[in-house]
Every structure is written in structure tokens, then in C-alpha cells.
Write a protein that holds these residues in place. Structure first.
Motif, PDB file in Angstrom:
ATOM      1  N   THR A  82      12.830  16.433-144.647  1.00  0.00           N
ATOM      2  CA  THR A  82      13.113  17.695-145.255  1.00  0.00           C
ATOM      3  C   THR A  82      13.181  18.731-143.576  1.00  0.00           C
ATOM      4  O   THR A  82      12.113  18.331-142.933  1.00  0.00           O
ATOM      5  CB  THR A  82      11.146  18.230-145.660  1.00  0.00           C
ATOM      6  OG1 THR A  82      10.612  17.760-146.473  1.00  0.00           O
ATOM      7  CG2 THR A  82      11.119  19.682-145.997  1.00  0.00           C
ATOM      8  N   PHE A  84      13.050  21.138-140.799  1.00  0.00           N
ATOM      9  CA  PHE A  84      12.297  21.976-140.095  1.00  0.00           C
ATOM     10  C   PHE A  84      12.655  21.947-138.674  1.00  0.00           C
ATOM     11  O   PHE A  84      13.138  20.776-138.073  1.00  0.00           O
ATOM     12  CB  PHE A  84      10.709  20.895-140.122  1.00  0.00           C
ATOM     13  CG  PHE A  84       9.624  21.271-139.574  1.00  0.00           C
ATOM     14  CD1 PHE A  84       8.473  21.578-140.488  1.00  0.00           C
ATOM     15  CD2 PHE A  84       8.981  21.743-137.922  1.00  0.00           C
ATOM     16  CE1 PHE A  84       7.061  22.504-140.008  1.00  0.00           C
ATOM     17  CE2 PHE A  84       7.909  22.841-137.618  1.00  0.00           C
ATOM     18  CZ  PHE A  84       6.679  22.755-138.572  1.00  0.00           C
ATOM     19  N   ASN A 138      13.103  29.776-143.374  1.00  0.00           N
ATOM     20  CA  ASN A 138      12.678  29.256-141.987  1.00  0.00           C
ATOM     21  C   ASN A 138      12.108  30.239-141.820  1.00  0.00           C
ATOM     22  O   ASN A 138      10.781  30.397-141.202  1.00  0.00           O
ATOM     23  CB  ASN A 138      13.301  28.439-141.204  1.00  0.00           C
ATOM     24  CG  ASN A 138      12.641  28.094-140.170  1.00  0.00           C
ATOM     25  OD1 ASN A 138      13.433  28.607-139.124  1.00  0.00           O
ATOM     26  ND2 ASN A 138      12.334  26.890-139.658  1.00  0.00           N
ATOM     27  N   CYS A 144       9.374  24.983-141.503  1.00  0.00           N
ATOM     28  CA  CYS A 144      10.100  24.374-142.521  1.00  0.00           C
ATOM     29  C   CYS A 144      11.507  24.669-143.572  1.00  0.00           C
ATOM     30  O   CYS A 144      11.517  25.961-143.731  1.00  0.00           O
ATOM     31  CB  CYS A 144       9.401  23.517-143.963  1.00  0.00           C
ATOM     32  SG  CYS A 144       8.919  24.826-145.134  1.00  0.00           S
ATOM     33  N   LEU A 162       4.305  17.595-143.547  1.00  0.00           N
ATOM     34  CA  LEU A 162       5.091  17.591-142.742  1.00  0.00           C
ATOM     35  C   LEU A 162       5.224  16.436-140.852  1.00  0.00           C
ATOM     36  O   LEU A 162       5.325  16.016-140.834  1.00  0.00           O
ATOM     37  CB  LEU A 162       6.688  18.489-142.169  1.00  0.00           C
ATOM     38  CG  LEU A 162       7.012  19.001-144.230  1.00  0.00           C
ATOM     39  CD1 LEU A 162       8.131  19.647-143.331  1.00  0.00           C
ATOM     40  CD2 LEU A 162       7.017  17.925-145.038  1.00  0.00           C
ATOM     41  N   SER A 172       2.377  24.306-136.811  1.00  0.00           N
ATOM     42  CA  SER A 172       3.174  24.921-137.876  1.00  0.00           C
ATOM     43  C   SER A 172       2.597  26.532-137.730  1.00  0.00           C
ATOM     44  O   SER A 172       2.844  27.700-137.734  1.00  0.00           O
ATOM     45  CB  SER A 172       2.759  24.519-139.630  1.00  0.00           C
ATOM     46  OG  SER A 172       1.345  24.795-139.532  1.00  0.00           O
TER      47      SER A 172
END
Length: 430
Positions: A82, A84, A138, A144, A162, A172
Motif C-alpha cells: 500500500t 505510504f 494521502n 497512506c 501498515l 502515522s
């Protein structure tokens, strides 16, 4: 004359880059002074400017892009596919003459070391209206670009699935806080290309209270246009007596975002259903860089590789009898729009912004999400349709009515003018 400057990481590389360039062309056709300035320039188009005026600056930019990818491996789970983006590098844009002279600053895809939160906030110093088109998720997540079923963006991210070391205060969440701080400084209007993206933004904790305008992407309807199927097949070297399915790049069975595994399963089901008639089906795939690692399909398959010429790509769309896109999450994918513009129906999952373009059993088929059997139903529907010419005409008309350059350009101009006329925070609805 209204002056607009578009800021994007790359010049035409990826869907966002193409979207930026196509919007620029559409605005120019409406007598708008529209310019593009990019973080890293691959091509040689003299009309596209860059923030890197010399080789040293360009080399530094390339190094930060590569370095971010290398450093990311320390944080992301192994084999994690995925996309990021981290917020480690950034570039000031406020001193560039095209940015300083613009009436409107229009942001597009600004990752890979281009605009980090600090430099996003810095744009507020120019006191100019800002529009930001969200080509993926994003801007309103903790890093992400594709969310799938994760709903942490509705809160403040953290405990990211993730990351290797996930926690309430993981990277994050830290990125979320950096973005939140920047967005408190910079006011901007949001353009969401699809109704799915618009709804997602409204649920985001980072975007509370902001106006979100649904304005689709556009494309060159004078290039992507229908042609006689038989003649197009002859011109592209495809068999005129076969039903041709066209699809985009699918790297492997393990690829999650593009849904390759579902396409494989659905084609295997289709072959079983058709029996001997399966010999009349062929698959053509474009966008692959090579044939190593590509899956074995149950039908005869041709791999075209990367097609950089839009006229040539349009010929393949026009030659195909249907386009297959098994993507599991997409904003407003250009392959769907390009296919429809060429009069070729689309088979896709009901996901993301695809239902904004594909109308079930009208110009294509919307299969049940993640159902290979339903996707096979869609392929069978288009093969056996009693009036393929009508479906093809309806596919083309969908693009002309909703996504043509004039229509999309005028929607953007309305938003720009509303911002300049101070009709409320984030501009009047369009």
C-alpha cells in the motif's frame, strides 16, 4: 486574464500528473493563463516549468525522493504494497515567479519530498486562494494513499496497520498532527474528482468544516474517440474475428490494489462457462514493463508493454470490445474514462469513483465488490449483448456529457472565480 499555477510532483507521470496536464490544456482552451510547475521534471516540454533550475538542484531532488523510499523500509511492514508517504523532505515554492504572479494556486499530487506540511503552511504567506485536487487519500490520512477498509483517518490515525511499530502515537499519528497544524494555517478549497472521494473527505478528521467540491478530471476527447472496430483491430494488428478484452498493467497475483487475482479467477470461470466458444476470446494487456512475473491467463494473451503515445493507446481502446479493470480502490481512474471515450464498455468492481463513470448495464457492468463470479457475469454480459453498437455509443456519450474539457474547465473556473470574489470559505459550491 485569470492566472492559475498548477503544482504537481511530476510532469505527466501517473494519473495525477496526467490529470494536471489535461486540466491545464482545458483551461488554456478557455482563455485562462494556466501554467504548470513541477518538483521533478522528466520530460522536455518547455511549457512545463520546474523548481529545479540547475543540475545540482535536480540531483538533490532525485536523492530525496530515493532516500525517502529507502528510509520508509525501516517503518513499513515487509512486502507491504500500500503506497505510504512520509513528511521528511520538502521544498519551498513561494518564491517562484509563476507562483508569485498567479491569482490562484492549484495543488495536485505533492508527495515524494515536494510539499511537506511545513511548506504547505508557508503558502499562506502569499495570501492567495488555493485549490487542492485530491487525486488520492494521502492529504487527509497519516500517510497512506489507499485506505481500503481502514477507518483510522476518521479519527487521528495512529495504530496504523501498515507500520512495523504501530501505537497510538506512531508515525502515522505524528504525520496527522503535522498536517493538522499546517491546515490550520492554510485555507484551501478541495476539489474531489469523484463522489466517493468527496464523501471520504467529509468523513476525515483532518478536513472537518471544509467545503468539498466534486469536480471530475477531464481528458482529450479529440484524441480518445471511437473508431470502426474492425478497422481499428486491423490497424493495431489484432484479430478481427476475435472478441478482444483490453486491460491495464497487472504486476502479479499478490498485487492488492489492482485486484489481479480476481481477474484471473473470473477469467477462469468465464472459460468454463463458454466452453468451446472460449477460443474466440483474447486478452490484450498494456502497461507492463516486461513479461517476467506476469500471471498465466486462461485465454491467449498479448502484452503490449508501456504505451507512451496517446493516439496509439486510443487505437487499442477503440479496437477492444471491452475494457477490464479489477481495481479494488480507485478515485476516478483514467483508464475507465479513456475506454469509455473511445466507445468501449467497461467491466469493473463497484468501488471508489468508478460508479461515477460506469453505469450498470448501460455503458458497462458494475460487478459486486471482490466477487470473481460477478466479474465473470459482467464479461459474459458484454460478450452476449444483443446491441453492442448502442452500448458503445452510450459509453462515448457519457464522457461527452460529463467529462469533456469544456465542461470540466468551466467548473474549475466557477470555483476559481468564487474564491476570488470571497463568496465564503472554500468557495461557493459548484
Amino acid at each position: 486574464m485569470l492566472k492559475v499555477v498548477h503544482l504537481n510532483t511530476y510532469d505527466g507521470n501517473g494519473g495525477a500528473g496526467r490529470g494536471c496536464m489535461r486540466l491545464n490544456r482545458a483551461l488554456l482552451s478557455q482563455n485562462i493563463d494556466s501554467k504548470i510547475v513541477v518538483h521533478y521534471k522528466f520530460g522536455k516540454n518547455p511549457l512545463i516549468r520546474t523548481f529545479n533550475s540547475n543540475l545540482i538542484q535536480k540531483s538533490y531532488t532525485a536523492a530525496t525522493i530515493i532516500l525517502e523510499r529507502l528510509l520508509a523500509k525501516r517503518y513499513l511492514k515487509p512486502l507491504q504494497r500500500t503506497p505510504f508517504s512520509f513528511a521528511w523532505f520538502g521544498h519551498s515554492v513561494i518564491h517562484h515567479p509563476d507562483v508569485k504572479n498567479a491569482d490562484i494556486i492549484h495543488l495536485h499530487w505533492i508527495n515524494h519530498g515536494f510539499l511537506d506540511p511545513k511548506h504547505i503552511a508557508e503558502i499562506a504567506k502569499l495570501n492567495k486562494p488555493v485549490v487542492w485536487t485530491f487525486h488520492d487519500s494521502n492529504a487527509f490520512t497519516g500517510g497512506c494513499h489507499v485506505r481500503y477498509t481502514c477507518d483510522h483517518y476518521k479519527r487521528q490515525c495512529g495504530n496504523c496497520p501498515l507500520l512495523i511499530h504501530a501505537s497510538d502515537n506512531d508515525i502515522s499519528h505524528q504525520i496527522w498532527k503535522q498536517k493538522h497544524k499546517a491546515y490550520e494555517v492554510l485555507d484551501f478549497a478541495i476539489a474531489a474528482p469523484s463522489s466517493w472521494m468527496q464523501a471520504s473527505v467529509k468523513m476525515s478528521s483532518l478536513m472537518q468544516g471544509r467545503n468539498v467540491h466534486q469536480i471530475p478530471n477531464t481528458l482529450e476527447t479529440d484524441i480518445f474517440k471511437p473508431a470502426d472496430k474492425k478497422q481499428a483491430k486491423e490497424k493495431t494488428g489484432l484479430p478481427t474475428d476475435k472478441f478482444i478484452f483490453l486491460s491495464g498493467f497487472m504486476p502479479s497475483r499478490k498485487d492488492l490494489h489492482k485486484g489481479t487475482q480476481y481477474l484471473l479467477e473470473s477469467m477462469e470461470l468465464l472459460k468454463q462457462r463458454l466452453g468451446a466458444a472460449a477460443d474466440n476470446i483474447e486478452l490484450v494487456v498494456f502497461g507492463n514493463r516486461g513479461i517476467e512475473g506476469v500471471p498465466d491467463f486462461p485465454f491467449k494473451t498479448s502484452f503490449l508493454g508501456t504505451i507512451n503515445n496517446d493516439e496509439q493507446l486510443a487505437q487499442y481502446y477503440a479496437a477492444a470490445d471491452a475494457f477490464l479493470i479489477p481495481s479494488l480502490e480507485d478515485n476516478l481512474p483514467y483508464t475507465v474514462m479513456e475506454s469509455l471515450a473511445c466507445g468501449t464498455p467497461v467491466i469493473a468492481f463497484t468501488t471508489g469513483g468508478i460508479p461515477d463513470m460506469v453505469q450498470h448495464e448501460y455503458n458497462g457492468y458494475l460487478a459486486t465488490y471482490r466477487s470473481a463470479e460477478s466479474f465473470a457475469d459482467g464479461m459474459e454480459w458484454v460478450i452476449k449483448h444483443p446491441d453492442s453498437a448502442q452500448v458503445q455509443q452510450q459509453a462515448r456519450q457519457t464522457v461527452i456529457d460529463t467529462f469533456s474539457e469544456e465542461i470540466v474547465a468551466k467548473k474549475h473556473i466557477t470555483l476559481y472565480e468564487s474564491l476570488l470574489n470571497n463568496k465564503g470559505a472554500g468557495g461557493a459550491d459548484v
